[in-house]
Design a protein around this motif. Structure first.
Motif, mmCIF file in Angstrom:
data_model
loop_
_atom_site.group_PDB
_atom_site.id
_atom_site.type_symbol
_atom_site.label_atom_id
_atom_site.label_comp_id
_atom_site.label_asym_id
_atom_site.label_seq_id
_atom_site.Cartn_x
_atom_site.Cartn_y
_atom_site.Cartn_z
ATOM 1 N N PHE B 53 0.927 -1.106 -0.030
ATOM 2 C CA PHE B 53 0.069 0.051 -0.021
ATOM 3 C C PHE B 53 1.007 1.473 0.057
ATOM 4 N N ASP B 54 0.349 2.340 -0.470
ATOM 5 C CA ASP B 54 1.174 3.432 -0.430
ATOM 6 C C ASP B 54 0.342 4.676 -0.179
ATOM 7 N N LYS B 55 1.010 5.531 0.579
ATOM 8 C CA LYS B 55 0.262 6.990 0.988
ATOM 9 C C LYS B 55 1.411 7.956 0.925
ATOM 10 N N ASP B 56 1.089 8.951 0.138
ATOM 11 C CA ASP B 56 2.322 10.199 -0.294
ATOM 12 C C ASP B 56 3.487 9.305 -0.409
ATOM 13 N N LEU B 57 3.452 8.455 -1.122
ATOM 14 C CA LEU B 57 4.768 7.886 -1.863
ATOM 15 C C LEU B 57 5.637 6.985 -0.857
ATOM 16 N N GLU B 58 4.890 7.009 0.432
ATOM 17 C CA GLU B 58 5.532 6.042 1.410
ATOM 18 C C GLU B 58 4.877 4.612 1.293
ATOM 19 N N ILE B 59 5.758 3.558 1.383
ATOM 20 C CA ILE B 59 5.038 2.268 1.116
ATOM 21 C C ILE B 59 5.000 1.471 2.431
ATOM 22 N N ARG B 60 3.776 0.762 2.437
ATOM 23 C CA ARG B 60 3.684 -0.030 3.645
ATOM 24 C C ARG B 60 3.039 -1.453 3.203
ATOM 25 N N ASN B 61 3.811 -2.284 3.798
ATOM 26 C CA ASN B 61 3.488 -3.631 3.504
ATOM 27 C C ASN B 61 2.645 -4.846 4.494
ATOM 28 N N LEU B 62 1.856 -5.528 4.078
ATOM 29 C CA LEU B 62 1.388 -6.535 4.828
ATOM 30 C C LEU B 62 1.867 -7.769 4.601
ATOM 31 N N ARG B 63 2.255 -8.687 5.288
ATOM 32 C CA ARG B 63 2.743 -9.857 5.028
ATOM 33 C C ARG B 63 1.967 -11.186 5.638
ATOM 34 N N VAL B 64 1.786 -11.939 4.741
ATOM 35 C CA VAL B 64 0.768 -13.055 5.038
ATOM 36 C C VAL B 64 1.370 -14.431 4.543
ATOM 37 N N ASP B 65 1.530 -15.327 5.618
ATOM 38 C CA ASP B 65 1.964 -16.627 5.065
ATOM 39 C C ASP B 65 0.789 -17.531 4.634
ATOM 40 N N VAL B 66 0.373 -18.083 3.699
ATOM 41 C CA VAL B 66 -0.475 -18.768 3.361
ATOM 42 C C VAL B 66 -0.022 -20.211 2.886
ATOM 43 N N PRO B 67 -0.461 -21.321 3.966
ATOM 44 C CA PRO B 67 -0.118 -22.505 3.279
ATOM 45 C C PRO B 67 -0.385 -23.003 2.339
ATOM 46 N N LYS B 68 0.605 -23.742 1.480
ATOM 47 C CA LYS B 68 0.214 -24.194 0.042
ATOM 48 C C LYS B 68 -1.080 -24.742 -0.279
ATOM 49 N N GLY B 69 -1.822 -24.469 -1.292
ATOM 50 C CA GLY B 69 -3.107 -24.705 -1.790
ATOM 51 C C GLY B 69 -4.227 -24.558 -0.779
ATOM 52 N N SER B 70 -3.868 -23.490 0.124
ATOM 53 C CA SER B 70 -5.220 -23.183 1.010
ATOM 54 C C SER B 70 -5.643 -21.853 0.477
ATOM 55 N N LYS B 71 -6.697 -21.586 1.251
ATOM 56 C CA LYS B 71 -7.649 -20.434 0.989
ATOM 57 C C LYS B 71 -7.209 -19.196 1.788
ATOM 58 N N ILE B 72 -7.669 -17.894 1.052
ATOM 59 C CA ILE B 72 -7.517 -16.681 1.907
ATOM 60 C C ILE B 72 -8.559 -15.948 1.253
ATOM 61 N N GLY B 73 -9.101 -14.961 2.238
ATOM 62 C CA GLY B 73 -9.992 -14.004 1.716
ATOM 63 C C GLY B 73 -9.559 -13.045 0.697
ATOM 64 N N SER B 74 -10.567 -12.663 -0.306
ATOM 65 C CA SER B 74 -10.184 -11.626 -1.154
ATOM 66 C C SER B 74 -10.433 -10.076 -0.699
ATOM 67 N N ILE B 75 -9.480 -9.432 -1.118
ATOM 68 C CA ILE B 75 -9.686 -8.226 -0.461
ATOM 69 C C ILE B 75 -10.072 -7.204 -1.514
ATOM 70 N N ALA B 76 -10.850 -7.798 -2.691
ATOM 71 C CA ALA B 76 -11.588 -7.002 -3.677
ATOM 72 C C ALA B 76 -12.837 -6.327 -2.880
ATOM 73 N N THR B 77 -13.304 -6.794 -1.867
ATOM 74 C CA THR B 77 -14.375 -6.145 -1.401
ATOM 75 C C THR B 77 -13.898 -4.866 -0.756
ATOM 76 N N VAL B 78 -12.756 -4.719 -0.377
ATOM 77 C CA VAL B 78 -12.489 -3.320 0.064
ATOM 78 C C VAL B 78 -11.693 -2.664 -1.124
ATOM 79 N N TYR B 79 -10.518 -3.150 -1.653
ATOM 80 C CA TYR B 79 -9.909 -2.474 -3.074
ATOM 81 C C TYR B 79 -10.470 -3.223 -4.036
ATOM 82 N N SER B 80 -11.327 -2.607 -4.937
ATOM 83 C CA SER B 80 -11.982 -3.429 -5.967
ATOM 84 C C SER B 80 -11.071 -3.915 -7.088
ATOM 85 N N CYS B 81 -9.935 -3.073 -7.307
ATOM 86 C CA CYS B 81 -8.717 -2.927 -8.232
ATOM 87 C C CYS B 81 -8.106 -4.312 -7.881
ATOM 88 N N ALA B 82 -8.244 -5.104 -6.657
ATOM 89 C CA ALA B 82 -7.165 -5.985 -6.454
ATOM 90 C C ALA B 82 -7.630 -7.262 -7.234
#
Lengths: 358, 127, 119
Positions: B53-82
């Motif tokens: 993510f970025d705000k005023d050119l500064e970058i911020r990251n979120l790190r998630v470790d997803v076990p192989k082949g498993s499911k994770i929620g889509s953030i397209a409900t928050v940021y539709s461009c994802a």
């Protein structure tokens, strides 16, 4: 009236590269657009597994034919950040000069293609004629016309002599004069305005939320330009991002036109300030860690995520190109526009599909 | 001056659990952050997904470790461009995103005959 | 009316384009064109082969050959920079188009007869 589904692309006169859109139209008005990618997917990121981190420079350059120099710059910056290298000042200036040359030739290419998209073919020729001057500059200084191969980890590979600098400044003066002659044609012409003003409006909020990048974002009134971070030599140059507030096709044209002129000015500033000195430092060690590197390309910001584990080969190279970010805004612009405006709208995000799919 | 090449450190990266993705990204959106993109890399047992993510050119990251082949929620409900980048990671790494609005079923770049995910050796795309 | 000036100007000035097959532009001095080798100087170390991003060069120490696939070469010039004895160089012109694929093979002659054989 019932909806008609119309396939747009992958082969279409305005598209230099294949992109497919499934358009649902109702009485010539677009209601919905669904993209289909994958016509030029080459899997270049995967090559990082069999090419070492120095060879990858020449591979990432080939992600895109138009902004190759910036791809290499962004990648090298990332590796340098991982190795803790300090790039010599002259090299930073030279990188800036070549980047700005790329910006000029890319924007002129786009302005020409855009003129062609609404059927103004003589204007297309005029823009490309000016572009040819910049291509010559690149060939003389870097050795290649498009894919310059000048960046390396730690600096640059070639120098620009004082003699060439003089010639570059003269040629740019000529290019600027010719460009200003075309200004009234592309920006003030009634027919051109009829095709661009008020078409494909992207509001400031939408552009920000949908993650638009580059001129598409700035034409909607968001003053975000990665050059403000001052990478290469930009911190020592005097410039402000070019912003328009209308967010329509016309605003995006104005932004690109002004940026081409701004780039000429930036090159002049560079030559006025460029110091003598080393071109490159010798890299020590191997890249270890993760880095996110961003650079402003003609089309917007490009993001490289590099992950090294102290080996010759990088674990992961991930490239997010500006067109990839600009596709969601495009899908937002299309519903509600005339079918005849679809080609113009697609072109205003300056699509580079081989970039997008890598 | 903000760096344009930012080494991923604990300062700019938050480690989160897979089920926190949507709430955390919504929190960032409320702070006015722009979604830049997502990156992913294959680890031994999991796939590391980074949200930039970025705000005023500064970058911020979120790190998630997803076990192989498993499911994770889509953030397209928050940021539709994802949706676009989620489709890409689904195709390349076999990470299953739950609820992408425009799901290419792992065929955004590749053709139907491609059976394996190219970047992740274990995940099998179509069963 | 207002175009008359432009028309007259265009009639009286020379062509904006080059009449290509008859009039060719001089290549720039430092253009990166066709890759060439001075085989006598080559020490067959294989650095060029290692560095090449498109892996178009192959060096064989036993047979004393240096091969390049000109169709795979991307004209980046990395090998030229990397060569420790500077026996590689790039012409300022590109290769002319060919109807068939071919490989350029150079064989190093024993020291007495130092004449590179090219096929």
């Amino acid at each position: 009236m019932a909806k008609t589904v119309l396939p747009f692309g992958p082969q279409h006169p305005v598209l230099p590269e294949p992109l497919h859109l499934t358009l649902a139209i109702e009485d010539e008005i677009v209601k919905e657009a669904i993209p289909k990618l994958g016509y030029v997917h080459r899997g270049l990121e995967k090559l990082a597994e069999i090419r070492d981190h120095n060879q990858m420079i020449y591979i990432v350059e080939r992600v895109c034919g138009i902004c190759s120099c910036m791809h290499a710059l962004c990648y090298c910056q990332g590796i340098e950040a991982l190795m803790g290298l300090e790039v010599p000042e002259r090299a930073r200036y030279l990188r800036t000069i070549w980047s700005e040359m790329h910006r000029i030739h890319s924007h002129l290419l786009w302005l020409g293609l855009f003129a062609d998209a609404f059927g103004f073919e003589s204007l297309f020729m005029q823009f490309w004629r000016i572009r040819e001057r910049v291509m010559d500059l690149q060939e003389e200084t870097a050795g290649n016309r498009v894919i310059l191969s000048v960046n390396q980890v730690g600096g640059v590979r070639r120098d620009i002599t004082a003699e060439s600098a003089q010639w570059i400044l003269e040629t740019l003066k000529l290019a600027e004069k010719e460009l200003l002659q075309l200004k009234s044609t592309i920006l003030d012409d009634t027919t051109v305005k009829l095709r661009t003003v008020g078409k494909g409006v992207l509001t400031k909020e939408k552009a920000y939320e949908l993650g638009a990048a580059g001129p598409t974002l700035r034409a909607s009134g968001v003053a975000q330009d990665m050059r403000q971070t001052g990478y290469a030599a930009y911190s020592e140059l005097d410039f402000a991002p070019i912003v328009e507030t209308d967010g329509d096709c016309y605003a995006r044209t104005v932004v690109r036109f002004k940026e081409a002129l701004q780039a000429i000015d930036l090159i002049r500033q560079c030559f006025a300030k460029i110091p003598q000195g080393e071109l490159s430092v010798k890299p020590k060690g191997l890249p270890t860690g993760e880095v996110v590197s961003r650079v402003e390309q003609p089309r917007g910001e490009v993001l490289y995520y590099l992950r090294g584990s102290g080996k010759k080969f990088l674990e992961r190279v991930r490239i997010r190109t500006p067109t990839f970010a600009n596709i969601p805004p495009l899908l937002d612009m299309l519903p509600g526009c005339d079918l005849a405006d679809v080609p113009v709208l697609i072109l205003t995000i300056d699509p580079c599909i081989s970039c997008t799919e890598r | 001056m903000i760096d344009s090449a930012v080494v991923v450190t604990e300062e700019n990266t938050a480690e989160i659990r897979p089920d926190e993705v949507i709430t955390q990204s919504r929190a960032l959106k409320d702070e006015g952050f722009r979604f830049v993109t997502m990156s992913s890399a294959e680890l031994a047992e999991s796939v590391c997904v980074l949200y930039h993510f970025d705000k005023d050119l500064e970058i911020r990251n979120l790190r998630v470790d997803v076990p192989k082949g498993s499911k994770i929620g889509s953030i397209a409900t928050v940021y539709s461009c994802a949706f676009l980048v989620e489709n890409e990671i689904k195709e390349h790494f076999g990470v299953d995103f739950d609820g992408i609005p425009l799901d290419f079923q792992g065929m955004m770049y590749n053709d139907e005959e491609v059976q394996r995910t190219p970047f992740c050796n274990i995940g099998i795309k179509r069963v | 009316m207002f175009m008359t000036k432009t028309i007259l100007k265009n009639l009286l000035t020379k062509y904006a384009t080059r009449l290509y097959p008859f009039q060719k532009r001089e290549p720039f001095k430092h253009s990166k064109g066709e890759l060439k080798i001075v085989m006598e100087k080559c020490i067959l170390c294989g650095v060029c082969q290692m560095r090449c991003p498109s892996q178009c060069i192959s060096v064989d120490k036993q047979a004393k050959t240096w091969k390049v696939d000109p169709f795979a070469c991307v004209y980046c010039g990395v090998c030229v920079d990397a060569c420790p004895v500077k026996c590689l160089y790039q012409e300022s012109l590109y290769r002319t188009p060919l109807a068939e694929k071919d490989m350029v093979v150079h064989v190093q002659q024993p020291k007495e007869a130092a004449e590179p054989a090219a096929t």
